[in-house]
Design an enzyme around this catalytic site. Structure first.
Site, short mmCIF file in Angstrom:
data_model
loop_
_atom_site.label_atom_id
_atom_site.label_comp_id
_atom_site.label_asym_id
_atom_site.label_seq_id
_atom_site.Cartn_x
_atom_site.Cartn_y
_atom_site.Cartn_z
N LEU A 208 -39.42 22.41 -56.42
CA LEU A 208 -40.17 23.20 -55.45
C LEU A 208 -41.26 23.94 -56.22
O LEU A 208 -41.04 24.35 -57.37
CB LEU A 208 -39.27 24.22 -54.74
CG LEU A 208 -38.24 23.67 -53.74
CD1 LEU A 208 -37.37 24.81 -53.21
CD2 LEU A 208 -38.90 22.93 -52.60
N ASP A 209 -42.42 24.11 -55.61
CA ASP A 209 -43.50 24.85 -56.25
C ASP A 209 -43.02 26.25 -56.65
O ASP A 209 -42.10 26.81 -56.04
CB ASP A 209 -44.69 25.00 -55.31
CG ASP A 209 -45.39 23.69 -55.05
OD1 ASP A 209 -45.15 22.73 -55.79
OD2 ASP A 209 -46.18 23.63 -54.09
#
Length: 264
Positions: free
Chosen positions: A99-100
């Site tokens: 995930l960013d």
């Protein structure tokens, strides 16, 4: 990463230490030695959403990279997830996807070699369904599919608008359900911005008054998959952070305060 592993003595060539400049010959045997512990362990509160001997699902906080060097989610996992009792247990838990840094939400973690391989194969084959929620600038109606390549690679996102709110900053705010069919870097942020409705708080793809100081309003709230070892259906959900509702309610109140009696 390979060079660092060689210099750290984690790679053997035909049973002996080697150097990165050595060219391989037919018949050479490479062996990767797993470190006993990760390079860094940090103390970060984490919520465990699912746990079995092969995998776990955790709620990744915003602000941490998933993996890599320095303060990452992977560095925060060992205090919360002891080594699995399974025969093929990994030395420490590893994130099965990314995930960013600015995105919070559900993230799968492998605890065994079988789970790591099974999850990697499932993500590559797009057998894992991911669900996100976002707040975007402007009024977006209905539903649709964004098919717009990123970095010359296919990228597809299904979206549906679920609620609308007024805002002094952006006129309208739309709550959107997102279901990416592919997993390109920054895919959802780039796709929504390309649609003309950037995610609120996006400091990279958003233009104009997108409320960068409020944090990124993107949350990974669900994953559906078949367990990589047992084959059983598995769905993992996390509640949308309260700040989403409190923010839209505050924006609605402020808009009404400047437009008393107006129909939203």
């Amino acid at each position: 990463a390979a060079r660092r592993a060689i210099l750290a003595g984690q790679v053997l060539l035909n049973g002996l230490d080697c150097v990165p400049s050595r060219f391989l010959q037919r018949g050479d045997r490479l062996e990767l030695l797993e470190p006993v512990t990760p390079a860094l362990i940090i103390d970060v509160p984490l919520e465990i959403l699912h746990l079995d001997e092969h995998l776990a699902a955790v709620l990744k906080p915003a602000g941490l990279e998933t993996n890599g060097r320095g303060r990452t989610l992977e560095a925060a996992l060992p205090p919360h997830l002891p080594r699995s009792p399974a025969a093929d247990a990994l030395p420490w838990p590893r994130a099965a996807h990314r995930l960013d840094r600015r995105t919070a939400g559900v993230l799968l973690v492998a605890r065994t070699s079988a789970a790591a391989k099974g999850l990697s194969d499932a993500f590559a084959a797009r057998r894992i369904q991911k669900g996100y929620v976002a707040l975007v600038a402007g009024r977006l109606e209905g539903e649709g599919t964004i098919d717009a390549p990123l970095d010359e690679r296919a990228a597809v996102t299904d979206w549906s608008a679920t609620a609308h709110h007024r805002s002094l900053h952006t006129e309208w705010i739309t709550e959107v359900d997102l279901r990416p069919q592919t997993g390109r870097k920054h895919q959802l942020r780039a796709h929504l911005a390309g649609l003309g409705h950037p995610i609120l708080g996006d400091d990279r793809y958003g233009e104009g008054p997108v409320l960068r100081s409020q944090g990124l309003f993107l949350f990974a709230r669900s994953l559906e998959l078949l367990h990589p070892v047992t084959g059983e259906p598995l769905r993992i959900d996390a509640p949308v952070p309260p700040r989403f509702a409190s923010f839209t309610e505050r924006e609605d109140r402020r808009w009404q305060g400047h437009h008393p009696g107006a129909d939203q």
